[in-house]
Design a protein around this motif. Structure first.
Motif, PDB file in Angstrom:
ATOM      1  N   THR A   1       0.815  -1.215   0.000  1.00  0.00           N
ATOM      2  CA  THR A   1       0.000   0.000   0.000  1.00  0.00           C
ATOM      3  C   THR A   1       0.852   1.270   0.000  1.00  0.00           C
ATOM      4  N   VAL A   2       2.174   1.120   0.181  1.00  0.00           N
ATOM      5  CA  VAL A   2       3.039   2.302   0.173  1.00  0.00           C
ATOM      6  C   VAL A   2       3.239   2.781  -1.262  1.00  0.00           C
ATOM      7  N   SER A   3       3.661   4.029  -1.412  1.00  0.00           N
ATOM      8  CA  SER A   3       3.820   4.632  -2.726  1.00  0.00           C
ATOM      9  C   SER A   3       5.072   4.106  -3.416  1.00  0.00           C
ATOM     10  N   SER A   4       5.132   4.301  -4.743  1.00  0.00           N
ATOM     11  CA  SER A   4       6.330   3.923  -5.505  1.00  0.00           C
ATOM     12  C   SER A   4       7.540   4.694  -5.005  1.00  0.00           C
ATOM     13  N   ARG A   5       7.314   5.960  -4.641  1.00  0.00           N
ATOM     14  CA  ARG A   5       8.412   6.776  -4.130  1.00  0.00           C
ATOM     15  C   ARG A   5       8.995   6.161  -2.863  1.00  0.00           C
ATOM     16  N   ARG A   6       8.112   5.728  -1.958  1.00  0.00           N
ATOM     17  CA  ARG A   6       8.570   5.145  -0.706  1.00  0.00           C
ATOM     18  C   ARG A   6       9.311   3.830  -0.950  1.00  0.00           C
ATOM     19  N   LEU A   7       8.787   2.992  -1.838  1.00  0.00           N
ATOM     20  CA  LEU A   7       9.430   1.714  -2.142  1.00  0.00           C
ATOM     21  C   LEU A   7      10.806   1.927  -2.766  1.00  0.00           C
ATOM     22  N   TYR A   8      10.910   2.906  -3.670  1.00  0.00           N
ATOM     23  CA  TYR A   8      12.202   3.151  -4.315  1.00  0.00           C
ATOM     24  C   TYR A   8      13.199   3.743  -3.311  1.00  0.00           C
ATOM     25  N   HIS A   9      12.713   4.616  -2.427  1.00  0.00           N
ATOM     26  CA  HIS A   9      13.570   5.166  -1.366  1.00  0.00           C
ATOM     27  C   HIS A   9      14.126   4.034  -0.501  1.00  0.00           C
ATOM     28  N   GLU A  10      13.271   3.082  -0.162  1.00  0.00           N
ATOM     29  CA  GLU A  10      13.716   1.946   0.659  1.00  0.00           C
ATOM     30  C   GLU A  10      14.725   1.080  -0.089  1.00  0.00           C
ATOM     31  N   PHE A  11      14.591   1.029  -1.423  1.00  0.00           N
ATOM     32  CA  PHE A  11      15.605   0.308  -2.209  1.00  0.00           C
ATOM     33  C   PHE A  11      16.964   1.002  -2.108  1.00  0.00           C
ATOM     34  N   LEU A  12      16.961   2.335  -2.197  1.00  0.00           N
ATOM     35  CA  LEU A  12      18.224   3.089  -2.154  1.00  0.00           C
ATOM     36  C   LEU A  12      18.926   2.990  -0.797  1.00  0.00           C
ATOM     37  N   ILE A  13      18.200   2.599   0.254  1.00  0.00           N
ATOM     38  CA  ILE A  13      18.838   2.421   1.564  1.00  0.00           C
ATOM     39  C   ILE A  13      18.840   0.939   1.969  1.00  0.00           C
ATOM     40  N   SER A  14      18.645   0.059   0.973  1.00  0.00           N
ATOM     41  CA  SER A  14      18.552  -1.372   1.246  1.00  0.00           C
ATOM     42  C   SER A  14      19.927  -2.035   1.202  1.00  0.00           C
ATOM     43  N   ASP A  15      19.980  -3.263   1.710  1.00  0.00           N
ATOM     44  CA  ASP A  15      21.209  -4.058   1.643  1.00  0.00           C
ATOM     45  C   ASP A  15      21.583  -4.345   0.193  1.00  0.00           C
ATOM     46  N   GLU A  16      20.569  -4.583  -0.648  1.00  0.00           N
ATOM     47  CA  GLU A  16      20.834  -4.894  -2.054  1.00  0.00           C
ATOM     48  C   GLU A  16      21.566  -3.738  -2.745  1.00  0.00           C
TER      49      GLU A  16
END
Length: 460
Positions: free
Chosen positions: A405-420
């Protein structure tokens, strides 16, 4: 060089008469179709108050079907009107080893066929490859039934304007430079012209390549990259019955370029294809920012020294395979974490969330959209629903239940601070604000959005 024969003139006249006959027949059919649409519409508006939902649906569907058929006939009329002025641009004389019959085959931008009489063959047809590629003598082409061998004894090129042959040239495999320059000079205008009558062997190989889904064409300015790309698009529309101009998209560098190429596909007998810039396309899906950086702005910022060394390094990384691999890993992890939080009730049948989640968990290497497809099949089978008829409705239900339910912006932000991301880039650096999204990030966010939530299919 200018070898216009009596036979050339006779065949042109014969072809034009065939086109005029087809034009007359299709014009009558188009008028009948328009009359039928008018009658159906009139009946509907006069009786809609007394119709139930099923009858209303049937009437509207019938009207849509008639409209679609009529529109296709009208498109044929327009193509034939263009063909009347210049029906073909080439002729080859080929004797097949199958029947040993020598035939003159005329090549044009669109086929002219009346019943079993083939007056002109489409330049994209398999047999037409010999006009562009084959030397005189023993040759072959690949037809749907297999390889056809034979002898090519002649090739002739025509310039036909307003129904009259202006030039006819017996030619070998290649167009000589003087002829090519003359053609290009005659075609010069503020819009690009089609180059189909002067396609060279290397260009033809690219246009007709059916073995590679992705093709990169490199060349200097003015070398013909765009023209070859557009002709390849016309070839794909011809070859694939499922492909239509409505489900194709051209990314242009700017709106002026879109205007420049706008008449190429219609001149090749195809409808215009929707085109847009990448930035405009991305902005229709990414809504969380005041501005999306364009490619031109990215280049300008780089050469004007507006970027730090770290920003330059990260931008280069975001154009790399390593970046895509990291993003794919993150997307797969997010896809594997989705689940049903409640039991699902469909058409009176209750499906256990535990059963559905176990099935979701078993699809470990699938994309999220493929998982949704498989769960949809399961639900349709459990509820005894026709998958083809009900799949879109069931998919929507499944998406509402399991999608983040989170926005694309939030998901992409979490990718940029992710382990991957950190493992691949060496940093964790999220999105700072909603003002401007960089060009590389807009590509990544768009890709992530489509992989998670589905690719756009509606072209209206």
């Amino acid at each position: 060089m200018n070898n216009v024969t009596v036979e050339d003139k006779k065949y042109l006249e014969k072809t034009r008469k065939a086109i005029e006959k087809l034009l007359s027949e299709k014009t009558i059919r188009a008028e009948d179709g328009l009359d039928q649409i008018h009658s159906i519409s009139k009946y509907f508006w006069e009786n809609k108050e007394n119709m139930d939902a099923i009858e209303t649906c049937q009437i509207l569907r019938e009207n849509e079907n008639v409209a679609n058929r009529t529109n296709e006939i009208i498109r044929d009329v327009r193509r034939l009107q263009k063909a009347l002025s210049s029906p073909y641009f080439g002729r080859i004389t080929f004797e097949s080893d199958l029947d040993k019959k020598k035939r003159d085959l005329y090549i044009g931008t669109k086929a002219v066929i009346d019943g079993e009489d083939f007056y002109v063959l489409d330049w994209r047809s398999p047999v037409a490859t010999m006009f562009f590629d084959s030397k005189l003598g023993d040759t072959s082409y690949v037809a749907p039934c297999g390889k056809v061998t034979g002898n090519l004894s002649a090739r002739k090129q025509y310039k036909i304007v307003d129904g009259k042959i202006k030039r006819a040239i017996e030619s070998g495999l290649y167009i000589n430079d003087d002829q090519l320059q003359e053609t290009l000079c005659e075609a010069s205008s503020n819009k690009m012209k089609n180059i189909v009558s002067t396609i060279q062997e290397e260009q033809n190989d690219i246009i007709r390549d059916v073995n590679n889904k992705i093709i990169i064409v490199q060349g200097g300015a003015g070398s013909g990259k765009t023209a070859v790309g557009l002709h390849r698009l016309a070839f794909l529309l011809y070859q694939d019955e499922k492909a239509t101009s409505q489900n194709m998209l051209i990314f242009s560098p700017n709106n002026m370029f879109s205007e420049y190429i706008s008449n190429v596909l219609p001149s090749l007998g195809e409808d215009s294809v929707m085109d847009t810039t990448f930035s405009d396309f991305a902005s229709s899906f990414i809504k969380d920012f005041d501005h999306l950086e364009t490619f031109s702005e990215l280049i300008s910022n780089y050469y004007n020294g507006n970027l730090t060394k770290e920003e330059v390094r990260l931008n280069k990384f975001k154009f790399s395979d390593e970046y895509k691999k990291a993003l794919d890993k993150y997307i797969l992890r997010i896809s594997n974490e989705v689940k049903f939080k409640d039991n699902l009730k469909v058409c009176g049948v209750t499906l256990s969330k535990d059963v559905l989640n176990r099935r979701l968990a078993s699809y470990t290497d699938m994309s999220l959209q493929d998982k949704i497809d498989e769960v949809t099949r399961l639900i349709c089978a459990a509820c005894r629903l026709d998958y083809k008829k009900e799949k879109e409705n069931i998919k929507k239900t499944v998406k509402r239940c399991i999608m983040p339910t989170v926005s694309s912006r939030r998901l992409y932000h979490e990718f940029l601070i992710s382990d991957e991301f950190e493992e691949a880039s060496g940093v964790r650096k999220g999105i700072r604000d909603n003002k401007t999204l960089s060009f590389p990030d807009s590509i990544g966010m768009l890709y992530m959005n489509f992989e998670l939530f589905g690719y756009p299919t509606d072209t209206t």
